[in-house]
Motif scaffolding. Structure first.
Motif, PDB file in Angstrom:
ATOM      1  N   ARG A  42      13.178 -36.267  59.369  1.00  0.00           N
ATOM      2  CA  ARG A  42      13.156 -35.312  58.256  1.00  0.00           C
ATOM      3  C   ARG A  42      12.551 -33.977  58.703  1.00  0.00           C
ATOM      4  O   ARG A  42      13.063 -32.910  58.388  1.00  0.00           O
ATOM      5  N   HIS A  48      13.160 -27.690  54.529  1.00  0.00           N
ATOM      6  CA  HIS A  48      11.736 -27.988  54.367  1.00  0.00           C
ATOM      7  C   HIS A  48      11.405 -29.302  55.065  1.00  0.00           C
ATOM      8  O   HIS A  48      12.056 -30.320  54.835  1.00  0.00           O
ATOM      9  N   HIS A  50       9.214 -31.540  54.745  1.00  0.00           N
ATOM     10  CA  HIS A  50       8.716 -32.700  54.015  1.00  0.00           C
ATOM     11  C   HIS A  50       9.591 -33.079  52.814  1.00  0.00           C
ATOM     12  O   HIS A  50       9.177 -33.886  51.989  1.00  0.00           O
ATOM     13  N   ARG A  51      10.783 -32.484  52.721  1.00  0.00           N
ATOM     14  CA  ARG A  51      11.693 -32.835  51.624  1.00  0.00           C
ATOM     15  C   ARG A  51      12.819 -33.720  52.137  1.00  0.00           C
ATOM     16  O   ARG A  51      13.299 -33.529  53.252  1.00  0.00           O
TER      17      ARG A  51
END
Length: 157
Positions: A42, A48, A50-51
């Protein structure tokens, strides 16, 4: 040497599957929120860090399998003259865990260091998973060599 690399990679892939079972059990029991390989992928994918991203589960599993196979190949080379005992495999698995979860994973701001992880169960699950990886790796490399733990002298010549 090529034979050792291939055997080690196969043993590493098998060992990654066994450790993944421990990781999935840790997630299912609520000890670990999500799979670390997914978090690593990720962070590497665009957007992003952490998305959630499309395909991260499959890519995380593939990356984990590839990393485990590469580490298995290295282990087979490192132990080709000595023989892969289980204690050595366990130590190797724990070194991989420490290097990743106290080293490069927090350095890249993917997950906190294991020593300061707010998900208290994750370090325990991941350490146990790496013990399983190292144990399986040592046993698989030994079995693939067909030496019962002795050096494969014919192959070294």
């Amino acid at each position: 040497m090529i034979r050792q690399l291939v055997r080690g990679a196969a043993a590493g892939a098998l060992s990654t599957v066994t450790m993944s079972a421990v990781m999935l059990a840790g997630q299912k029991t609520g000890l670990m929120p999500g799979q670390p390989p997914k978090h690593i992928v990720r962070a590497a994918l665009p957007g992003h860090r952490h998305r959630p991203k499309p395909g991260e589960n499959v890519l995380g599993a593939a990356a984990h399998l590839g990393f485990g196979a590469a580490c298995g190949a290295a282990f087979a080379l490192l132990t080709r003259r000595r023989g892969p005992g289980v204690p050595l495999g366990v130590g190797y698995g724990l070194l991989i865990w420490l290097g990743a979860y106290e080293g490069w994973v927090p350095a890249l701001n993917i997950l906190p260091p294991a020593s300061r992880d707010p998900a208290r169960g994750r370090p325990v699950v991941m350490a146990a998973a790496h013990v399983v990886y190292g144990t399986t790796l040592a046993l698989a490399v030994r079995a693939m060599r067909g030496t019962g733990g002795r050096n494969d002298v014919k192959e070294e010549r």
